[in-house]
Scaffold this active site. Structure first.
Site, PDB file in Angstrom:
ATOM      1  CG  ASP A 126      -0.172   0.085   2.565  1.00  8.97           C
ATOM      2  OD1 ASP A 126       0.839  -0.765   2.978  1.00  8.97           O
ATOM      3  OD2 ASP A 126      -1.044   0.037   3.255  1.00  8.97           O
ATOM      4  CD  GLU A 166       9.278  -1.640  11.127  1.00  7.51           C
ATOM      5  OE1 GLU A 166      10.153  -2.091  12.254  1.00  7.51           O
ATOM      6  OE2 GLU A 166       8.595  -1.637  10.173  1.00  7.51           O
TER       7      GLU A 166
HETATM    8  N1  UDP Z   1       0.163  -7.457   5.748  1.00 10.88           N
HETATM    9  C1  UDP Z   1      -0.489  -8.867   5.529  1.00 10.88           C
HETATM   10  N2  UDP Z   1      -1.197  -9.294   6.788  1.00 10.88           N
HETATM   11  C2  UDP Z   1      -2.717  -8.891   7.168  1.00 10.88           C
HETATM   12  C3  UDP Z   1      -1.932  -7.296   7.767  1.00 10.88           C
HETATM   13  C4  UDP Z   1      -1.265  -6.832   6.107  1.00 10.88           C
HETATM   14  O1  UDP Z   1       0.367  -9.995   4.838  1.00 10.88           O
HETATM   15  O2  UDP Z   1      -3.465  -9.336   7.777  1.00 10.88           O
HETATM   16  C5  UDP Z   1       0.682  -6.614   4.980  1.00 10.88           C
HETATM   17  C6  UDP Z   1      -0.229  -5.707   3.841  1.00 10.88           C
HETATM   18  O3  UDP Z   1      -0.400  -6.342   3.036  1.00 10.88           O
HETATM   19  C7  UDP Z   1       1.288  -4.934   3.951  1.00 10.88           C
HETATM   20  C8  UDP Z   1       1.489  -5.658   4.567  1.00 10.88           C
HETATM   21  O4  UDP Z   1       1.707  -6.837   5.400  1.00 10.88           O
HETATM   22  O5  UDP Z   1       1.965  -5.752   2.574  1.00 10.88           O
HETATM   23  C9  UDP Z   1       2.030  -4.008   6.500  1.00 10.88           C
HETATM   24  O6  UDP Z   1       0.502  -4.374   6.636  1.00 10.88           O
HETATM   25  P1  UDP Z   1      -0.583  -2.808   6.471  1.00 10.88           P
HETATM   26  O7  UDP Z   1       0.166  -2.131   5.277  1.00 10.88           O
HETATM   27  O8  UDP Z   1      -1.589  -3.199   6.871  1.00 10.88           O
HETATM   28  O9  UDP Z   1       0.807  -1.902   7.846  1.00 10.88           O
HETATM   29  P2  UDP Z   1       0.826  -0.630   8.327  1.00 10.88           P
HETATM   30  O10 UDP Z   1       0.700   0.286   7.129  1.00 10.88           O
HETATM   31  O11 UDP Z   1      -0.638  -0.455   8.831  1.00 10.88           O
HETATM   32  O12 UDP Z   1       2.248  -0.551   8.795  1.00 10.88           O
HETATM   33 MN    MN Z   2       0.436   0.040   4.995  1.00  7.45          MN
END
Ligand code: UDP
Ligand code: MN
Length: 256
Positions: A115, A200
């Protein structure tokens, strides 16, 4: 023979998934010598993602591994409660350890969430990573950006609001690593059991990296080339109302 960039992306099924993957794949299509490792958070490889990749014109590897239920974030949990994409990134790392051959060229590994928003220049900044390259990330940590603090070409600390005392106080989008490091540190991986914001930092620590190994990129960490954008959840509140009012809802055969 430019070094190859291996992009590891965890992804999961939701209403917005295909839109996110479409945007990301169009970015990646502009980058030469790039291999996309797309890892689904699922028990099986879904037909949507399988078809999507076949049509993508990218060099790719399709993997899947489910996150156990107890490690999944529920809709009511705050988003920082549990780390996401952990086992999926680890599956990508395992694939690289099994398939990356240093004698057939250099490799760089980047963890690209589905995203975020990526400037194409970012990929050329990371391509010649010796150990670990680092740069700022925009729209993250409830700040305009977070960034490594650079003095005389060296990283000396972190501009973040939250826990700047972390050894590597970076978002996932803020660094890339030389693929050889994975072979040298064969046990290094992401952990499901980290405290808030530690994912990280603990991964880079497990790679045996020190602050001195970090190579600041993006003009001494002064340029934003990646944004931690987040997509608003789409509402389906009119789907049911559509059926009640007009007797017919959307066609489930139309893939969104
Ligand atoms: N993701 C995943 N499983 C989940 C939630 C998220 O594989 O149950 C993936 C999501 O598609 C993205 C990454 O993990 O590529 C980080 O997730 P997200 O963008 O929701 O996290 P944030 O931006 O809130 O840190
Ligand atoms: Mn994200």
């Amino acid at each position: 023979n430019l070094p190859n960039i291996y992009v590891i992306t965890p992804t999961y099924a939701r209403l917005e998934q295909k839109a996110e993957l479409t945007r990301l794949s169009y970015t990646l299509q502009h980058v030469i010598n790039l291999h996309w490792i797309l890892v689904e958070d699922s028990y099986t490889k879904t037909p949507l993602v399988t078809r999507f990749l076949q049509k993508s014109r990218l060099s790719y590897t399709h993997l899947n591994v489910p996150t156990p239920e107890e490690y999944k974030l529920s809709d009511t949990d705050p988003n920082w409660l549990k780390p996401r994409g952990v086992l999926q990134r680890n599956a990508g790392l395992k694939w690289l350890r099994d398939n990356f051959n240093p004698s057939s060229g250099k490799g760089v590994v980047y963890f690209a969430d589905d995203d975020n928003t990526y400037d194409l220049h970012l990929f050329e900044e990371m391509r010649f990573t010796r150990k670990v390259t680092v740069w700022p990330v925009g729209l993250v940590g409830s700040l305009r950006y977070e960034k490594p603090i650079v003095q005389d070409g060296k990283v000396t600390g972190w501009y973040t609001f939250w826990r700047p005392e972390r050894t590597f106080a970076m978002d996932m989008a803020g660094f890339a690593i030389n693929a050889n490091l994975l072979l040298e540190q064969s046990e290094a991986k992401f952990s499901l059991h980290v405290k808030r914001g530690g994912l990280e930092s603990e991964f880079l620590t497990s790679l045996g990296v020190t602050l001195d190994d970090l190579e600041p990129k993006a003009n001494g960490c002064t340029k934003i080339l990646v944004w931690h954008t987040r997509t608003e959840k789409s509402s389906l509140k009119n789907e049911e109302k559509m059926v009640r009012k007009y007797g017919k809802g959307s066609d489930p055969m139309i893939e969104v």
